[in-house]
Design a protein around this motif. Sequence first.
Motif, PDB file in Angstrom:
ATOM      1  N   ALA A  52       7.152  15.907  -1.467  1.00  0.00           N
ATOM      2  CA  ALA A  52       6.413  15.619  -0.234  1.00  0.00           C
ATOM      3  C   ALA A  52       5.590  14.346  -0.372  1.00  0.00           C
ATOM      4  O   ALA A  52       5.551  13.520   0.547  1.00  0.00           O
ATOM      5  N   ILE A  53       4.945  14.163  -1.514  1.00  0.00           N
ATOM      6  CA  ILE A  53       4.124  12.966  -1.719  1.00  0.00           C
ATOM      7  C   ILE A  53       4.998  11.719  -1.701  1.00  0.00           C
ATOM      8  O   ILE A  53       4.662  10.707  -1.072  1.00  0.00           O
TER       9      ILE A  53
ATOM     10  N   GLU B 233       0.985   1.534  13.833  1.00  0.00           N
ATOM     11  CA  GLU B 233       1.366   1.692  12.438  1.00  0.00           C
ATOM     12  C   GLU B 233       2.083   3.023  12.231  1.00  0.00           C
ATOM     13  O   GLU B 233       1.693   4.047  12.787  1.00  0.00           O
ATOM     14  N   ILE B 234       3.150   2.986  11.411  1.00  0.00           N
ATOM     15  CA  ILE B 234       3.915   4.201  11.130  1.00  0.00           C
ATOM     16  C   ILE B 234       3.072   5.170  10.306  1.00  0.00           C
ATOM     17  O   ILE B 234       2.384   4.774   9.361  1.00  0.00           O
ATOM     18  N   ARG B 235       3.100   6.418  10.674  1.00  0.00           N
ATOM     19  CA  ARG B 235       2.312   7.446   9.983  1.00  0.00           C
ATOM     20  C   ARG B 235       2.902   7.738   8.607  1.00  0.00           C
ATOM     21  O   ARG B 235       4.038   8.141   8.470  1.00  0.00           O
ATOM     22  N   ARG B 236       2.103   7.523   7.557  1.00  0.00           N
ATOM     23  CA  ARG B 236       2.500   7.810   6.180  1.00  0.00           C
ATOM     24  C   ARG B 236       1.352   8.559   5.493  1.00  0.00           C
ATOM     25  O   ARG B 236       0.532   7.948   4.802  1.00  0.00           O
ATOM     26  N   PRO B 237       1.274   9.862   5.667  1.00  0.00           N
ATOM     27  CA  PRO B 237       0.119  10.609   5.174  1.00  0.00           C
ATOM     28  C   PRO B 237       0.170  10.989   3.698  1.00  0.00           C
ATOM     29  O   PRO B 237      -0.702  11.714   3.215  1.00  0.00           O
ATOM     30  N   GLY B 238       1.171  10.498   2.963  1.00  0.00           N
ATOM     31  CA  GLY B 238       1.328  10.925   1.572  1.00  0.00           C
ATOM     32  C   GLY B 238       0.158  10.573   0.682  1.00  0.00           C
ATOM     33  O   GLY B 238      -0.184  11.327  -0.243  1.00  0.00           O
ATOM     34  N   GLU B 239      -0.487   9.425   0.918  1.00  0.00           N
ATOM     35  CA  GLU B 239      -1.584   8.995   0.060  1.00  0.00           C
ATOM     36  C   GLU B 239      -2.799   9.911   0.146  1.00  0.00           C
ATOM     37  O   GLU B 239      -3.621   9.944  -0.768  1.00  0.00           O
ATOM     38  N   SER B 240      -2.933  10.634   1.250  1.00  0.00           N
ATOM     39  CA  SER B 240      -4.106  11.494   1.429  1.00  0.00           C
ATOM     40  C   SER B 240      -3.790  12.976   1.225  1.00  0.00           C
ATOM     41  O   SER B 240      -4.643  13.825   1.482  1.00  0.00           O
TER      42      SER B 240
END
Length: 250
Positions: free
Chosen positions: A67-68, A93-100
Amino acid sequence: DQSWWVRFLSQHSAIVYFVVLCVLWAASPSLSYRFSELLETHAVNTYSQFLDENEETLKNLPPSLAAIEYYSFGASDPMYAEFQTSALAKGEEIRRPGESMRNLHDVFSAIRDDEGDHVNTMQSCLDPEAALRSPSMERRILFGVACVAAVGLFLSSDAEIVNRLMDTANRAFGEAGGADTALDAVAAGAASIAQQFANDEEEGNLLGLTSDMVETGTVGAFVEGFKKLVLGFAAAVAETVAEALGGAAL
């Protein structure tokens, strides 16, 4: 923790779903999009209910590496983010929630948001005035043309073109921090991942592997270093092809 046949059915049911949608689309594209919209809407509601009912438990469990990686870099899916039609249409901006991501609650929240984007995509497909694009397909076409042009140049030119490519690659890597820096990042990330896995396996605590690597950033270092190498060489090829074509035109 389920039986093998349960996992087999759940994993391969997507194939049946794909075939059914293809047949339905051949009969009526609008009906196929409408069916998908209803299904994705149900998924949004289901995930929302699941998150509400299991919030405390999910927040105490670490996220998965898959998932990350997916939500940070999208490297496991070449079509990543193309379903975010609303963001693409608005130039957001494209949603990339992996960092959080810090727990499974964050993972399932991202999946629920994906389903919401799927709903918007199906609604756009039903809108006859909506102009939909496929950036990844455009990139593949351009990459294929560049490869054909590069092969043609290599076959029709002497060693000068090879020297020019290497010089351009050195400049590209130099601007990005150097090829040695990129290789060091890849090596350090791989070594850290291997060491962390060995330590957790020895201690019998493989559950902590994911959260530890998220906190230390080893996955990010590994992937970022590899991306720097690939993008640097791709930039070198593109620049060399452009220079060669410009010289041939003159």
